[in-house]
Design an enzyme around this catalytic site. Structure first.
Site, short mmCIF file in Angstrom:
data_model
loop_
_atom_site.label_atom_id
_atom_site.label_comp_id
_atom_site.label_asym_id
_atom_site.label_seq_id
_atom_site.Cartn_x
_atom_site.Cartn_y
_atom_site.Cartn_z
N ASP A 167 7.71 2.37 -2.55
CA ASP A 167 7.98 3.39 -1.54
C ASP A 167 9.43 3.35 -1.07
OD1 ASP A 167 7.62 0.98 -0.16
OD2 ASP A 167 6.24 1.80 1.34
N LYS A 176 0.83 -1.19 0.00
CA LYS A 176 0.00 0.00 0.00
C LYS A 176 0.87 1.25 0.00
CE LYS A 176 -3.32 -2.28 3.13
NZ LYS A 176 -3.82 -2.25 4.52
N GLY A 177 2.11 1.06 0.45
CA GLY A 177 2.97 2.20 0.77
C GLY A 177 3.20 3.20 -0.34
N ARG A 199 0.28 6.41 7.85
CA ARG A 199 0.35 6.47 6.40
C ARG A 199 -0.11 7.81 5.83
NH1 ARG A 199 1.23 1.64 3.94
NH2 ARG A 199 0.13 -0.02 5.01
N PHE A 204 13.86 4.23 10.54
CA PHE A 204 12.49 3.85 10.19
C PHE A 204 11.66 5.11 9.97
CE2 PHE A 204 8.28 2.15 10.40
CZ PHE A 204 8.42 0.92 9.76
N ASP A 229 4.02 3.32 6.63
CA ASP A 229 3.31 3.06 7.89
C ASP A 229 4.17 2.35 8.92
OD1 ASP A 229 3.35 0.57 6.30
OD2 ASP A 229 2.12 -0.22 7.93
N ASP A 277 14.65 -1.24 0.95
CA ASP A 277 15.31 -1.47 2.25
C ASP A 277 16.25 -2.67 2.11
OD1 ASP A 277 15.98 -1.50 4.91
OD2 ASP A 277 14.05 -2.19 5.64
P1 IMP Z 1 12.42 -4.63 1.70
O1 IMP Z 1 11.74 -5.85 1.17
O2 IMP Z 1 13.20 -4.91 2.95
O3 IMP Z 1 13.23 -3.87 0.69
O4 IMP Z 1 11.32 -3.68 2.28
C1 IMP Z 1 10.48 -3.01 1.53
C2 IMP Z 1 9.19 -2.78 2.27
O5 IMP Z 1 9.36 -2.77 3.71
C3 IMP Z 1 8.71 -1.42 1.91
O6 IMP Z 1 7.94 -1.47 0.74
C4 IMP Z 1 7.97 -1.00 3.15
O7 IMP Z 1 6.63 -1.47 3.07
C5 IMP Z 1 8.66 -1.71 4.29
N1 IMP Z 1 9.62 -0.80 4.97
C6 IMP Z 1 10.97 -0.87 4.96
N2 IMP Z 1 11.52 0.14 5.64
C7 IMP Z 1 10.49 0.89 6.10
C8 IMP Z 1 10.41 2.12 6.85
O8 IMP Z 1 11.40 2.75 7.24
N3 IMP Z 1 9.16 2.59 7.09
C9 IMP Z 1 8.02 1.97 6.66
N4 IMP Z 1 8.05 0.83 5.94
C10 IMP Z 1 9.28 0.29 5.66
MG MG Z 2 4.74 -1.43 4.66
#
Ligand code: IMP
Ligand code: MG
Length: 178
Positions: free
Chosen positions: A97, A41-42, A163, A150, A157, A100
Site C-alpha cells: 500500500d 492488510k493494507g 480501511r 497520514f 487504516d 513510508d
Molecule cells: P514503512 O515500513 O514505514 O515503509 O511503512 C509501511 C507501512 O506503514 C504501510 O504498509 C502502512 O501499513 C503503514 N503506513 C505508513 N504510512 C501510512 C499512512 O499514511 N496511512 C496508513 N498507514 C500507513
Molecule cells: Mg497499516
C-alpha cells in the site's frame, strides 16, 4: 480527528491509475508465471483491483508483518504470515500500500531475495515524498507520490479504522486528539 475534504484521491482516479499500472506490468513481464505477493492488510483493496485488470497470474499469495520503530530508530519486526507458494526461480510482484520509511518493504524484499526468485518487482499504491529511513528501495510501479501526510481509505487504516472507505483521505489529527 477528521477526514480532510475533499478526498485526496477519489476512487474514479484510483481505478484509472490502477488500470494503467496493470497495463505497464503486463507489458513488462510474463503475467502467466507471475507470483503476486500482497502485503496484508493494507494492500488488499489495491491488489484486488489490480488483479482484475491483469490477465491470469501464476499465483496470489500474502505476507503479513508488523513493524515497530523503537526509540533507537531500529525497527522490530513481527512476522505473522509468510508466503507458502514457491518463489524459487519465479518472477515475483510485491504489492504494497504505502512506501513510508521503507522499513516494512525492505524486510520483505530481503526475505524474498533469500528464496532465490528469478526477479522481484515492487508495486506500491502510494509513495511518500520524504527521505526513507531505509535507503535504496525503489518501487518499479508507483500509483501516486504524495506529501508526507497520514492517509486512510482504500485499504489504509488508522488503528484498524477507515480501511473500507472507497476514496483516499488525509486524516487530520486535531489538538483534541493528543
Ligand atoms: P514503512 O515500513 O514505514 O515503509 O511503512 C509501511 C507501512 O506503514 C504501510 O504498509 C502502512 O501499513 C503503514 N503506513 C505508513 N504510512 C501510512 C499512512 O499514511 N496511512 C496508513 N498507514 C500507513
Ligand atoms: Mg497499516
Amino acid at each position: 480527528m477528521r477526514l480532510r475534504q475533499p478526498p485526496l484521491i477519489p476512487y474514479t482516479s484510483i481505478t484509472r491509475r490502477v488500470q494503467e499500472l496493470a497495463d505497464q506490468i503486463s507489458s513488462d513481464v510474463s503475467v502467466a508465471s507471475l507470483q503476486v505477493i500482497v502485503v496484508l492488510k493494507g494492500a488488499v483493496f489495491f491488489a484486488v483491483d489490480l488483479l482484475k485488470y491483469l490477465p491470469p497470474v501464476g499465483s496470489v499469495d500474502f505476507f503479513k508483518i508488523s513493524t515497530y520503530i523503537g526509540n533507537k530508530s531500529r525497527g522490530k519486526v513481527d512476522v505473522q504470515y509468510l508466503p507458502t507458494d514457491i518463489i524459487n526461480a519465479k518472477d515475483v510482484l510485491l504489492v504494497e500500500d504505502i512506501l513510508d520509511t521503507g522499513y516494512t518493504t525492505s524486510f520483505i524484499l530481503d526475505w524474498l531475495s533469500k528464496h532465490s526468485p528469478q526477479s522481484i518487482r515492487l508495486c506500491v499504491l502510494i509513495e511518500k515524498m520524504k527521505p526513507r529511513v531505509v535507503s535504496g528501495i525503489k518501487a518499479d510501479y508507483v500509483g501516486y507520490r504524495i506529501e508526507d501526510e497520514f492517509v486512510v481509505g482504500y485499504g489504509m487504516d488508522f488503528n484498524g479504522m477507515y480501511r473500507n472507505l472507497r476514496d483516499i483521505y488525509v486524516l487530520e489529527v486535531g489538538n483534541e486528539d493528543v
